[in-house]
Design a protein around this motif. Structure first.
Motif, PDB file in Angstrom:
ATOM      1  N   LYS A 110       0.819  -1.217   0.000  1.00 10.73           N
ATOM      2  CA  LYS A 110       0.000   0.000   0.000  1.00 10.73           C
ATOM      3  C   LYS A 110       0.847   1.258   0.000  1.00 10.73           C
ATOM      4  CE  LYS A 110      -3.942  -2.157   2.149  1.00 10.73           C
ATOM      5  NZ  LYS A 110      -4.728  -2.378   3.341  1.00 10.73           N
ATOM      6  N   SER A 111       2.097   1.154   0.423  1.00 14.26           N
ATOM      7  CA  SER A 111       2.977   2.324   0.463  1.00 14.26           C
ATOM      8  C   SER A 111       3.358   2.831  -0.929  1.00 14.26           C
ATOM      9  CB  SER A 111       4.252   2.001   1.248  1.00 14.26           C
ATOM     10  OG  SER A 111       4.950   0.915   0.650  1.00 14.26           O
ATOM     11  N   VAL A 112       3.194   2.000  -1.974  1.00 15.34           N
ATOM     12  CA  VAL A 112       3.559   2.406  -3.338  1.00 15.34           C
ATOM     13  C   VAL A 112       2.530   3.401  -3.867  1.00 15.34           C
ATOM     14  CG1 VAL A 112       3.805   1.623  -5.741  1.00 15.34           C
ATOM     15  CG2 VAL A 112       4.848   0.325  -3.893  1.00 15.34           C
ATOM     16  N   LYS A 113       3.041   4.576  -4.267  1.00 16.62           N
ATOM     17  CA  LYS A 113       2.183   5.642  -4.783  1.00 16.62           C
ATOM     18  C   LYS A 113       2.279   5.765  -6.303  1.00 16.62           C
ATOM     19  CE  LYS A 113       1.309   7.141  -0.554  1.00 16.62           C
ATOM     20  NZ  LYS A 113       1.024   5.962   0.213  1.00 16.62           N
ATOM     21  N   ARG A 114       3.371   5.248  -6.888  1.00 18.29           N
ATOM     22  CA  ARG A 114       3.578   5.400  -8.325  1.00 18.29           C
ATOM     23  C   ARG A 114       4.240   4.151  -8.902  1.00 18.29           C
ATOM     24  NH1 ARG A 114       7.486   6.562 -11.742  1.00 18.29           N
ATOM     25  NH2 ARG A 114       7.047   7.743 -13.599  1.00 18.29           N
ATOM     26  N   ILE A 115       3.693   3.691 -10.033  1.00 22.57           N
ATOM     27  CA  ILE A 115       4.294   2.596 -10.798  1.00 22.57           C
ATOM     28  C   ILE A 115       4.509   3.135 -12.200  1.00 22.57           C
ATOM     29  CG2 ILE A 115       4.015   0.273 -11.723  1.00 22.57           C
ATOM     30  CD1 ILE A 115       2.193  -0.330  -9.328  1.00 22.57           C
ATOM     31  N   GLY A 116       5.752   3.130 -12.644  1.00 26.91           N
ATOM     32  CA  GLY A 116       6.099   3.666 -13.957  1.00 26.91           C
ATOM     33  C   GLY A 116       5.550   2.819 -15.093  1.00 26.91           C
ATOM     34  N   SER A 117       5.371   3.453 -16.224  1.00 26.37           N
ATOM     35  CA  SER A 117       4.873   2.783 -17.419  1.00 26.37           C
ATOM     36  C   SER A 117       5.860   1.708 -17.865  1.00 26.37           C
ATOM     37  CB  SER A 117       4.696   3.822 -18.529  1.00 26.37           C
ATOM     38  OG  SER A 117       4.315   3.184 -19.717  1.00 26.37           O
ATOM     39  N   GLY A 118       5.360   0.516 -18.130  1.00 27.13           N
ATOM     40  CA  GLY A 118       6.201  -0.581 -18.612  1.00 27.13           C
ATOM     41  C   GLY A 118       6.936  -1.327 -17.525  1.00 27.13           C
ATOM     42  N   ALA A 119       6.612  -1.081 -16.261  1.00 24.10           N
ATOM     43  CA  ALA A 119       7.315  -1.743 -15.162  1.00 24.10           C
ATOM     44  C   ALA A 119       7.101  -3.251 -15.181  1.00 24.10           C
ATOM     45  CB  ALA A 119       6.862  -1.177 -13.821  1.00 24.10           C
ATOM     46  N   PHE A 120       5.915  -3.664 -15.573  1.00 21.22           N
ATOM     47  CA  PHE A 120       5.602  -5.091 -15.583  1.00 21.22           C
ATOM     48  C   PHE A 120       5.025  -5.482 -16.932  1.00 21.22           C
ATOM     49  CE2 PHE A 120       4.913  -3.540 -11.203  1.00 21.22           C
ATOM     50  CZ  PHE A 120       5.988  -4.178 -10.624  1.00 21.22           C
ATOM     51  N   PRO A 121       5.316  -6.700 -17.365  1.00 16.61           N
ATOM     52  CA  PRO A 121       4.786  -7.143 -18.654  1.00 16.61           C
ATOM     53  C   PRO A 121       3.277  -7.363 -18.585  1.00 16.61           C
ATOM     54  CG  PRO A 121       5.978  -8.922 -17.577  1.00 16.61           C
ATOM     55  CD  PRO A 121       6.151  -7.703 -16.727  1.00 16.61           C
ATOM     56  N   GLU A 122       2.674  -7.436 -19.755  1.00 18.18           N
ATOM     57  CA  GLU A 122       1.241  -7.726 -19.815  1.00 18.18           C
ATOM     58  C   GLU A 122       0.973  -9.104 -19.229  1.00 18.18           C
ATOM     59  OE1 GLU A 122      -0.332  -7.237 -23.744  1.00 18.18           O
ATOM     60  OE2 GLU A 122       0.840  -5.427 -24.075  1.00 18.18           O
ATOM     61  N   HIS A 123      -0.244  -9.347 -18.882  1.00 19.89           N
ATOM     62  CA  HIS A 123      -0.717 -10.648 -18.404  1.00 19.89           C
ATOM     63  C   HIS A 123      -0.137 -11.035 -17.041  1.00 19.89           C
ATOM     64  CE1 HIS A 123      -2.244 -10.887 -22.424  1.00 19.89           C
ATOM     65  NE2 HIS A 123      -1.051 -10.888 -22.920  1.00 19.89           N
ATOM     66  N   THR A 124       0.245 -10.054 -16.229  1.00 23.09           N
ATOM     67  CA  THR A 124       0.633 -10.345 -14.868  1.00 23.09           C
ATOM     68  C   THR A 124      -0.465  -9.831 -13.966  1.00 23.09           C
ATOM     69  OG1 THR A 124       1.877  -8.277 -14.740  1.00 23.09           O
ATOM     70  CG2 THR A 124       3.134 -10.250 -15.244  1.00 23.09           C
ATOM     71  N   GLN A 125      -0.634 -10.484 -12.838  1.00 20.87           N
ATOM     72  CA  GLN A 125      -1.681 -10.090 -11.900  1.00 20.87           C
ATOM     73  C   GLN A 125      -1.062  -9.233 -10.810  1.00 20.87           C
ATOM     74  OE1 GLN A 125      -4.223 -13.199 -10.495  1.00 20.87           O
ATOM     75  NE2 GLN A 125      -4.934 -12.005  -8.775  1.00 20.87           N
ATOM     76  N   ILE A 126      -1.525  -8.000 -10.698  1.00 19.34           N
ATOM     77  CA  ILE A 126      -1.056  -7.078  -9.682  1.00 19.34           C
ATOM     78  C   ILE A 126      -1.978  -7.212  -8.473  1.00 19.34           C
ATOM     79  CG2 ILE A 126      -0.526  -4.686  -9.099  1.00 19.34           C
ATOM     80  CD1 ILE A 126       1.194  -5.734 -11.400  1.00 19.34           C
ATOM     81  N   ILE A 127      -1.407  -7.467  -7.313  1.00 20.74           N
ATOM     82  CA  ILE A 127      -2.184  -7.652  -6.093  1.00 20.74           C
ATOM     83  C   ILE A 127      -1.714  -6.620  -5.077  1.00 20.74           C
ATOM     84  CG2 ILE A 127      -2.748  -9.248  -4.221  1.00 20.74           C
ATOM     85  CD1 ILE A 127      -1.969 -11.515  -6.308  1.00 20.74           C
ATOM     86  N   ARG A 128      -2.648  -5.773  -4.615  1.00 24.24           N
ATOM     87  CA  ARG A 128      -2.319  -4.788  -3.584  1.00 24.24           C
ATOM     88  C   ARG A 128      -2.389  -5.475  -2.227  1.00 24.24           C
ATOM     89  NH1 ARG A 128      -0.130   0.171  -5.017  1.00 24.24           N
ATOM     90  NH2 ARG A 128      -1.205   1.268  -3.379  1.00 24.24           N
ATOM     91  N   GLN A 129      -1.394  -5.231  -1.402  1.00 22.29           N
ATOM     92  CA  GLN A 129      -1.365  -5.850  -0.069  1.00 22.29           C
ATOM     93  C   GLN A 129      -1.953  -4.915   0.967  1.00 22.29           C
ATOM     94  OE1 GLN A 129       2.151  -8.390   0.741  1.00 22.29           O
ATOM     95  NE2 GLN A 129       3.106  -6.969  -0.670  1.00 22.29           N
TER      96      GLN A 129
END
Length: 159
Positions: free
Chosen positions: A140-159
Motif C-alpha cells: 500500500k505504500s507504493v504511490k507510483r508505478i512507472g509505465s512498462g514496469a511489468f509485462p502484460e498478463h501479470t496479476q497485480i495484487i495490492r497488499q
C-alpha cells in the motif's frame, strides 16, 4: 547421513588469509557466482548492500534467495537464466539498475514477486521478463508505478 539442502549461507565477515584482517561482506561482485549450478538456496547477510551485474546469472538450480534487508542495488542480469527461481521478495530500499538486461530475465518459473512495505515507487524499467500468470504483490505504500514496469498478463495484487 547429512541431507544436502543446497543452502549457501554467505558469512557477514571474511578474513584475509595472509594478514588475518577481517572485513564485512558488503557486495556480491559482478559474475561472483556466475554459472554455479550447485547453488539451490542463498541467504545474504544484512551486511550486503549491493549485488553486481550477472552475480548469480546462469545459476540454473537456484530456487530461492533471501535478500538482505540492507540491500540497495541489484545489478543488470543479476539473476538472468536462473531457470528454477520461483519466488522473490524485494526489500523496500532496493533499486535495480536500468541499464542492460532486466535483473530477472530468463526466469520462467518465477511466479511470485513481493515488494516489501515501505517502497513508494516502482520505476518504469522492466526488471522482470515474466511469463504470463505471475503474481506481483505491491504494498500500500507504493504511490507510483512507472509505465512498462511489468509485462502484460501479470496479476497485480495490492497488499
Amino acid at each position: 547421513q547429512a541431507v544436502d539442502t543446497g543452502l549457501t549461507k554467505l558469512p557477514e565477515l571474511i578474513s584475509e588469509a595472509d594478514t588475518a584482517k577481517t572485513f564485512a561482506l558488503e557486495r556480491i561482485g559482478e559474475r561472483a557466482f556466475y554459472g554455479c549450478t550447485a547453488i539451490k538456496r542463498v541467504y545474504l547477510p544484512d551486511t550486503v548492500s549491493s549485488i553486481g551485474d550477472e552475480a548469480f546469472a546462469n545459476c540454473s538450480s537456484l530456487i530461492d534467495i533471501e535478500l538482505s534487508d540492507s540491500l540497495t542495488e541489484i545489478g543488470s542480469s543479476a539473476f538472468e537464466n536462473c531457470y528454477s527461481l520461483e519466488r522473490i521478495l524485494i526489500p523496500s530500499g532496493v533499486e535495480m539498475k536500468d541499464a542492460g538486461s532486466p535483473a530477472f530475465v530468463g526466469t520462467p518459473l518465477l511466479k511470485t514477486i513481493v515488494f516489501e512495505e515501505g517502497r513508494e515507487e516502482i520505476s518504469g524499467a522492466p526488471y522482470f521478463n515474466l511469463n504470463s500468470g505471475a503474481d506481483i504483490y505491491i504494498p500500500k505504500s507504493v504511490k507510483r508505478i512507472g509505465s512498462g514496469a511489468f509485462p502484460e498478463h501479470t496479476q497485480i495484487i495490492r497488499q
